[in-house]
Design a protein around this motif. Sequence first.
Motif, PDB file in Angstrom:
ATOM      1  N   TYR A  57       0.839  -1.203   0.000  1.00 48.65           N
ATOM      2  CA  TYR A  57       0.000   0.000   0.000  1.00 48.65           C
ATOM      3  C   TYR A  57       0.875   1.254   0.000  1.00 48.65           C
ATOM      4  N   SER A  58       1.978   1.207   0.746  1.00 51.28           N
ATOM      5  CA  SER A  58       2.899   2.347   0.804  1.00 51.28           C
ATOM      6  C   SER A  58       3.455   2.646  -0.581  1.00 51.28           C
ATOM      7  N   ASP A  59       3.841   1.605  -1.291  1.00 54.66           N
ATOM      8  CA  ASP A  59       4.361   1.789  -2.656  1.00 54.66           C
ATOM      9  C   ASP A  59       3.295   2.425  -3.555  1.00 54.66           C
ATOM     10  N   TYR A  60       2.073   1.903  -3.469  1.00 54.80           N
ATOM     11  CA  TYR A  60       0.954   2.421  -4.265  1.00 54.80           C
ATOM     12  C   TYR A  60       0.729   3.899  -3.963  1.00 54.80           C
ATOM     13  N   GLU A  61       0.608   4.164  -2.655  1.00 51.52           N
ATOM     14  CA  GLU A  61       0.195   5.486  -2.177  1.00 51.52           C
ATOM     15  C   GLU A  61       1.248   6.531  -2.554  1.00 51.52           C
ATOM     16  N   ILE A  62       2.522   6.172  -2.373  1.00 48.28           N
ATOM     17  CA  ILE A  62       3.600   7.123  -2.658  1.00 48.28           C
ATOM     18  C   ILE A  62       3.716   7.362  -4.165  1.00 48.28           C
ATOM     19  N   ALA A  63       3.577   6.289  -4.939  1.00 50.04           N
ATOM     20  CA  ALA A  63       3.650   6.439  -6.400  1.00 50.04           C
ATOM     21  C   ALA A  63       2.363   7.053  -6.947  1.00 50.04           C
ATOM     22  N   GLY A  64       1.238   6.583  -6.424  1.00 46.26           N
ATOM     23  CA  GLY A  64      -0.063   6.968  -6.982  1.00 46.26           C
ATOM     24  C   GLY A  64      -0.441   8.404  -6.719  1.00 46.26           C
ATOM     25  N   ASP A  65      -0.272   8.856  -5.496  1.00 45.68           N
ATOM     26  CA  ASP A  65      -0.666  10.230  -5.163  1.00 45.68           C
ATOM     27  C   ASP A  65       0.534  11.081  -4.796  1.00 45.68           C
ATOM     28  N   LYS A  66       1.711  10.657  -5.290  1.00 49.86           N
ATOM     29  CA  LYS A  66       2.962  11.373  -5.018  1.00 49.86           C
ATOM     30  C   LYS A  66       3.232  11.510  -3.517  1.00 49.86           C
ATOM     31  N   GLY A  67       2.617  10.630  -2.743  1.00 48.94           N
ATOM     32  CA  GLY A  67       2.895  10.609  -1.307  1.00 48.94           C
ATOM     33  C   GLY A  67       2.311  11.763  -0.526  1.00 48.94           C
ATOM     34  N   LEU A  68       1.450  12.565  -1.146  1.00 43.76           N
ATOM     35  CA  LEU A  68       0.928  13.765  -0.480  1.00 43.76           C
ATOM     36  C   LEU A  68       0.193  13.439   0.818  1.00 43.76           C
ATOM     37  N   TYR A  69      -0.591  12.380   0.781  1.00 46.84           N
ATOM     38  CA  TYR A  69      -1.420  12.048   1.944  1.00 46.84           C
ATOM     39  C   TYR A  69      -0.917  10.810   2.664  1.00 46.84           C
ATOM     40  N   TYR A  70       0.217  10.282   2.207  1.00 46.79           N
ATOM     41  CA  TYR A  70       0.655   8.968   2.681  1.00 46.79           C
ATOM     42  C   TYR A  70       0.787   8.904   4.200  1.00 46.79           C
ATOM     43  N   SER A  71       1.473   9.867   4.791  1.00 51.35           N
ATOM     44  CA  SER A  71       1.713   9.839   6.237  1.00 51.35           C
ATOM     45  C   SER A  71       0.396   9.774   7.014  1.00 51.35           C
ATOM     46  N   ASN A  72      -0.559  10.631   6.643  1.00 47.07           N
ATOM     47  CA  ASN A  72      -1.859  10.641   7.342  1.00 47.07           C
ATOM     48  C   ASN A  72      -2.622   9.346   7.114  1.00 47.07           C
ATOM     49  N   ARG A  73      -2.589   8.862   5.867  1.00 45.95           N
ATOM     50  CA  ARG A  73      -3.405   7.689   5.538  1.00 45.95           C
ATOM     51  C   ARG A  73      -2.906   6.438   6.245  1.00 45.95           C
ATOM     52  N   ILE A  74      -1.582   6.270   6.285  1.00 49.70           N
ATOM     53  CA  ILE A  74      -1.056   5.044   6.905  1.00 49.70           C
ATOM     54  C   ILE A  74      -1.331   5.064   8.404  1.00 49.70           C
ATOM     55  N   LYS A  75      -1.234   6.252   9.010  1.00 53.54           N
ATOM     56  CA  LYS A  75      -1.511   6.369  10.456  1.00 53.54           C
ATOM     57  C   LYS A  75      -2.997   6.128  10.735  1.00 53.54           C
ATOM     58  N   GLN A  76      -3.824   6.628   9.837  1.00 53.37           N
ATOM     59  CA  GLN A  76      -5.264   6.420   9.995  1.00 53.37           C
ATOM     60  C   GLN A  76      -5.601   4.931   9.895  1.00 53.37           C
ATOM     61  N   TRP A  77      -4.953   4.251   8.954  1.00 47.54           N
ATOM     62  CA  TRP A  77      -5.190   2.816   8.812  1.00 47.54           C
ATOM     63  C   TRP A  77      -4.752   2.097  10.086  1.00 47.54           C
ATOM     64  N   PHE A  78      -3.635   2.516  10.660  1.00 46.33           N
ATOM     65  CA  PHE A  78      -3.158   1.896  11.903  1.00 46.33           C
ATOM     66  C   PHE A  78      -4.142   2.094  13.054  1.00 46.33           C
ATOM     67  N   SER A  79      -4.847   3.220  13.060  1.00 42.73           N
ATOM     68  CA  SER A  79      -5.804   3.444  14.146  1.00 42.73           C
ATOM     69  C   SER A  79      -6.910   2.388  14.119  1.00 42.73           C
ATOM     70  N   TYR A  80      -7.158   1.794  12.934  1.00 44.26           N
ATOM     71  CA  TYR A  80      -8.122   0.696  12.833  1.00 44.26           C
ATOM     72  C   TYR A  80      -7.444  -0.659  13.076  1.00 44.26           C
ATOM     73  N   LEU A  81      -6.274  -0.858  12.484  1.00 46.42           N
ATOM     74  CA  LEU A  81      -5.573  -2.149  12.625  1.00 46.42           C
ATOM     75  C   LEU A  81      -5.342  -2.519  14.083  1.00 46.42           C
ATOM     76  N   LYS A  82      -5.053  -1.512  14.907  1.00 44.66           N
ATOM     77  CA  LYS A  82      -4.734  -1.831  16.307  1.00 44.66           C
ATOM     78  C   LYS A  82      -5.963  -2.347  17.080  1.00 44.66           C
ATOM     79  N   LEU A  83      -7.151  -2.198  16.482  1.00 42.94           N
ATOM     80  CA  LEU A  83      -8.349  -2.762  17.113  1.00 42.94           C
ATOM     81  C   LEU A  83      -8.387  -4.287  16.995  1.00 42.94           C
ATOM     82  N   GLN A  84      -7.685  -4.827  15.985  1.00 40.81           N
ATOM     83  CA  GLN A  84      -7.715  -6.279  15.757  1.00 40.81           C
ATOM     84  C   GLN A  84      -6.346  -6.954  15.897  1.00 40.81           C
TER      85      GLN A  84
END
Length: 324
Positions: A260-287
């Motif tokens: 996903y990091s590769d996609y996100e950084i290449a796909g959207d030039k990494g503009l939102y990558y830092s926020n998006r990966i952290k947001q995903w982690f806020s859900y992952l840590k529930l499981q």
Amino acid sequence: MRIVLAPMEGVVDHLMRDMLTRIGGFDLCITEFVRVVDQLLPSRVFTRICPELKQGGVTPAGIPVRVQLLGQEPQWLAENAVRAVQLGSPGVDLNFGCPAKAVNKSRGGAVLLKETETLYQIIKAVRDAVPAQFPVTAKIRLGFDDTSLTLDNARAIYEAGASELTVHARTKSDGYRPPAYWPWIKKIRQTIPINVVANGEIWTPQDAALCLEQSGSTDLMLGRGALASPGLARDIKQQFASGSHQKMPWPQVLELLLQYSDYEIAGDKGLYYSNRIKQWFSYLKLQYTEAEVLFQQLRVQQKAADLVATLRGALEHTSNISEH
């Protein structure tokens, strides 16, 4: 059973749809909403939110992606719905469930659940405008502050010609606080003859089974649960088919995060990558308890390269442990 991937603004973008539909289990995706105010929007607005329109309206895994519209003006919504299907969307979804304050303040999303007649006019205008072979669907919550209009709203949506209704089984005031009131969906199903998809508080295959039992629905929509457990849709189907499932192991989740990091950084030039990966982690840590530990490192990092290095380090660490 059909499982639909819910729209989640700022989280479930086309890259996330690609990732999750590759894992399997999903039958349909709904996009983040296109905000319609008082004009016919240019094609680029649709293709920005739904790049899949350029690939036949499906994700790379072949799963259909339906454009969702949000607004309050029936005629403008109708014109934009026509544009969406002309561009390749396999149908149109209408958002009457968004709880965001900014959206509700400008008469969009869940606030329209106070206006049964407006719901009817919107669905009718869109249904009349969009060619019959394309589904026109809607998503609602049980109400804004309470459930006094739930059945009236469902009836209006059906009578206006909607093909299907998805119900997030909470009011706007409930937000995302547990529980979701799945038995309410059964009442809606007994009131209208169209298919009703159940949504809200489905985190595990066990939750899915209970939701289907209490709602009487055959179809589910997954949102936060699919982010917390990326293989959830596949797990639910495996559980129903064979009576057992294997939750995605943490090392595999880490591989997915790196992909996903590769996609996100290449796909959207990494503009939102830092926020998006952290947001995903806020859900992952529930499981995943491992996500909680890793999140403590990631939360203070800003640069994409540092975040990726931390994820790679974690994957190497888990690989070393499993080898010994």
